[in-house]
Structure formats: C-alpha cells, structure tokens
Design a protein around this motif. Structure first.
Motif: not given
Length: 419
Positions: A68-85
């Motif tokens: 989660y530290l290396l991968i999951g957190y970056q997915i869950m809280y991206p700096g700028s998401a691509v879309t809301s999905w």
C-alpha cells in the motif's frame, strides 16, 4: 502586522502538531487491531492450524504495509486523477510540508501521518479475509492474494469514495469504512471461500453440520476486546482533526457511539442466543460485539447514543442470523468474518440516512452495489488465477494433520493432542 502574522502562524503550527499527534496516536490503535484479529482467529481455529493463522496475520500486515505504501496509496489518493472512475498512478513521493508551505496552503496535519493512518486501514480489510479462509488455504496463495488486494483491489474502490471519485460526488456516505474497509474485505473473502470450498467433514448429507470448536476461547475473547479498543482509533481517528472545540466534541461523540453500538451488539447476540438456543453462546456474543462495531462505523457521529444503541442491537441479532444462514448454505466461514463485516457493513451503510440528512438510501445502495460488484469480480478473478496456477487449497492429508506442520513446521501447542 508582523506580530499578528507570527501569532497566526504559531497558532497554526500548534494546531498542525496537535492534529498530527492525534491522528498518529489513533493510527497506532488501529494497528493494534492486527493483534485483535490475530488473537480472535487463533482462538477460533483448531489447535493444529494455530501457527499458520498467526503466520498469515503477521505476514499480511507486513505485505499490506509495503504494497500500500509503494503502490496502493498512489492509486487511492492520486495527485491528479485521470477520471472519477480511473485514478491513474503516480510514483510515490513522501516529502512533507515545511512550516511555511503548510501555513500557506492551510494543511491541517502531516502528509506522512495521513499515509500511515490509511495504511493501517488497508491491513484491517485484509485481516478479514484471513479468518474466513482459515484451516484449508495454502499460505502462499493467501499471501499472493494479499498483495493484489492491498495494492489494487482495495485502493481502487477506496479512491471512488475517499479519493474524491464518483461515489463521493454521488453522495455515498461512509465515514470510517463500513463499506470501503469492512464490506470490501468480506466480499473478497466470500469470493475466495466460494472457490475454496468448506473444510473436510464440516457438512454431511442433507442439513448435517458438524461443529469445529475453537482451540482457545479465552484467546478469542481477548482478541475481541483488543478489537473493541482498537476501534476507538478506527472511528475516532477518521475525523482527522482535533484542534478545536467542535472537532474535540465530535471525537468524543464518535467514541461514545462506537462503544454503545459494540455493547448493544453483544447484548443483542446474548439475548437472541438465549431465546433461540436456550444458552449464552460466547462465540456469537463476540461476533455480536464486532457486528455492532462494523455497523456504527459508517456514521458514528450523526446518531444519538440511543440510536447508536438501536443500530448495535439490530446488528448483533442480524449477525447471528447471518452466521447460521451461511452455515445452512454450506458456506464455511470458521470465524464468521463474512457475516460480521459483510452483513454488518451493509446494515451500517443502509441505516445512515436515518440520522444523517447528507445521505440518501439511493446513494447508499449505489455505494454498496459498486463495492460488492467491483470487489467480488476482481477478487474472484485473482483467486481463480491463483487456483489454476499455484492452487489455493492444501491437500486432504495436510488438512487432516493440520496446516501448522506442513506450512510452518511448528506446532502452537506441542504438549497437547491435536484436535
């Protein structure tokens, strides 16, 4: 003006430090829930599978922490998401704000404190899976799934709600994770159990069900009390601030309601077991307490303590009925995790509109449906691929002898006869 600006920054820095200390302290309580899950599961499995379940729990926390530290957190809280999905993915950055930058941006606590708080939540979700697949799953198959669960499956649906994805904008309300954490973990477990099948000898012809008593009920009781304590951090910490009168009062209400729902859940299961079976079933009472905790997690702030009592009472009864129902359906869940966290999670989410005007039944149903559909489909696929390659179930001989010797080469109670 300079003196006033200095005073404002000093007050801000004090508030920042207090919020960070509060979140980190409550995160440690949530981490302590790993001990609760470990003790609960070790107490409810048979003695010959104790070391394996202990190994699963210490390993899953370690894997969850890193993935989660290396991968999951970056997915869950991206700096700028691509879309809301679709959140996208960014390389991890663990730099924190300087005092000047935090003051300028109005950041309320340390970024790293927030990462740590979210990290211990994902470990909780994975711990739910551990108990449901106990006594017949291969250790390494479980740990491989743990990686996918904590780095991808959990973070994506977490982004949809807590990462400001489409569930958040649709009005879905889940304050501390009845859905995002508990329902997600239960559905992932359910998918695995369907492919795994029941323990050998658990179900006979027709409606015959054989009880497999746990090896250490005092340990299971201790684990439940540890979870009860850790849940104060789980729900109380989710406010993420405590530096003013309003937030301090809110945290106090959250803790009061959390305790009330847990106590009522235990009483509900106690009374129902006496009415239904003529005795006080301790394992059902333990799960009733946990069911009350799961249910109140969706919104521990809005209800009055009396309403929290009602929610917990209903959850305690529903959990007990659910455990029995799953058993009659021949869905083998040694610790009742699917019922506690799945049924309890759904119940908690659906009662939110009764006390919170921000939520609607439609938005809550949408959230439940999305979490269940996403988690089940992806989890089932991952479990299926593991089953077709590595295999997910220990062989019959090792299941009979116990997973401890085969998977770990060690016995928890070497002086006792295997049960």
């Amino acid at each position: 003006m300079e003196q006033l600006a200095y005073s404002e920054q000093s007050i801000f820095e004090l508030s920042y430090a207090l919020n960070t200390f509060y979140v980190l302290s409550f995160a440690i309580l949530v981490m302590w829930m790993a001990a609760g899950f470990t003790m609960l599961e070790a107490g409810l499995v048979r003695s010959k599978n104790t070391v394996e379940i202990l190994t699963k729990n210490i390993a899953l926390y370690s894997i969850a922490s890193l993935s989660y530290l290396l991968i999951g957190y970056q997915i869950m809280y991206p700096g700028s998401a691509v879309t809301s999905w679709f959140p996208g993915f960014e390389l991890p950055s663990f730099g924190d704000n300087s005092a000047e930058k935090a003051f300028a941006e109005g950041t309320q606590m340390s970024t790293m404190g927030g990462i740590f708080f979210q990290l211990v939540f994902v470990a909780t979700a994975m711990s739910i899976v551990s108990g449901a697949v106990a006594e017949r799953m291969k250790l390494w198959a479980f740990l491989i799934f743990c990686f996918f669960m904590t780095s991808f499956i959990y973070p994506v649906q977490g982004y949809w709600k807590w990462g400001m994805g489409f569930l958040e904008t649709a009005g879905f309300y889940d304050f501390a994770g009845s859905g995002v954490v508990h329902l997600c973990g239960a559905v992932a477990a359910f998918a695995g159990v369907l492919l795994l099948g029941p323990r050998k000898g658990k179900y006979g012809p027709g409606k015959a069900i054989k009880a497999f008593p746990g090896a250490n009920i005092p340990l299971a009781t201790l684990g439940t009390l540890i979870l009860w304590m850790g849940w104060f951090g789980f729900n109380g910490g989710s406010l993420l601030k405590m530096s003013d009168v309003e937030s301090a009062n809110s945290v106090a209400m959250i803790l009061l309601n959390t305790n009330t729902a847990a106590a009522a859940g235990g009483i509900g299961a106690l009374v129902f077991s006496k009415i239904r079976y003529g005795r006080a079933d301790l394992t059902m009472i333990l799960n009733g307490v946990l069911g009350g905790l799961v249910a109140i997690t969706a919104d521990p702030l809005s209800p009055s303590p009396l309403l929290a009592l009602v929610f917990g009472l209903i959850a305690g009864v529903f959990i007990m009925i659910s455990i029995v129902t799953f058993d009659h359906m021949k869905i083998d869940d040694p610790v009742g995790a699917i019922s506690v966290h799945g049924v309890g999670g759904i119940l908690g989410l659906l009662v939110v509109p009764l006390s919170n005007a921000k939520a609607s039944l439609l938005s809550q149903l949408l959230g439940v449906g999305v979490i269940v559909l996403w988690t089940f489909l992806v989890s089932f696929l991952v479990w299926y691929l593991i089953k077709k390659t590595l295999g997910i179930r220990i062989n019959d001989e090792y299941e009979y002898e116990g997973a401890d010797q085969e998977e770990c080469g060690l016995e928890a109670y070497p002086e006792f006869t295997k049960s």
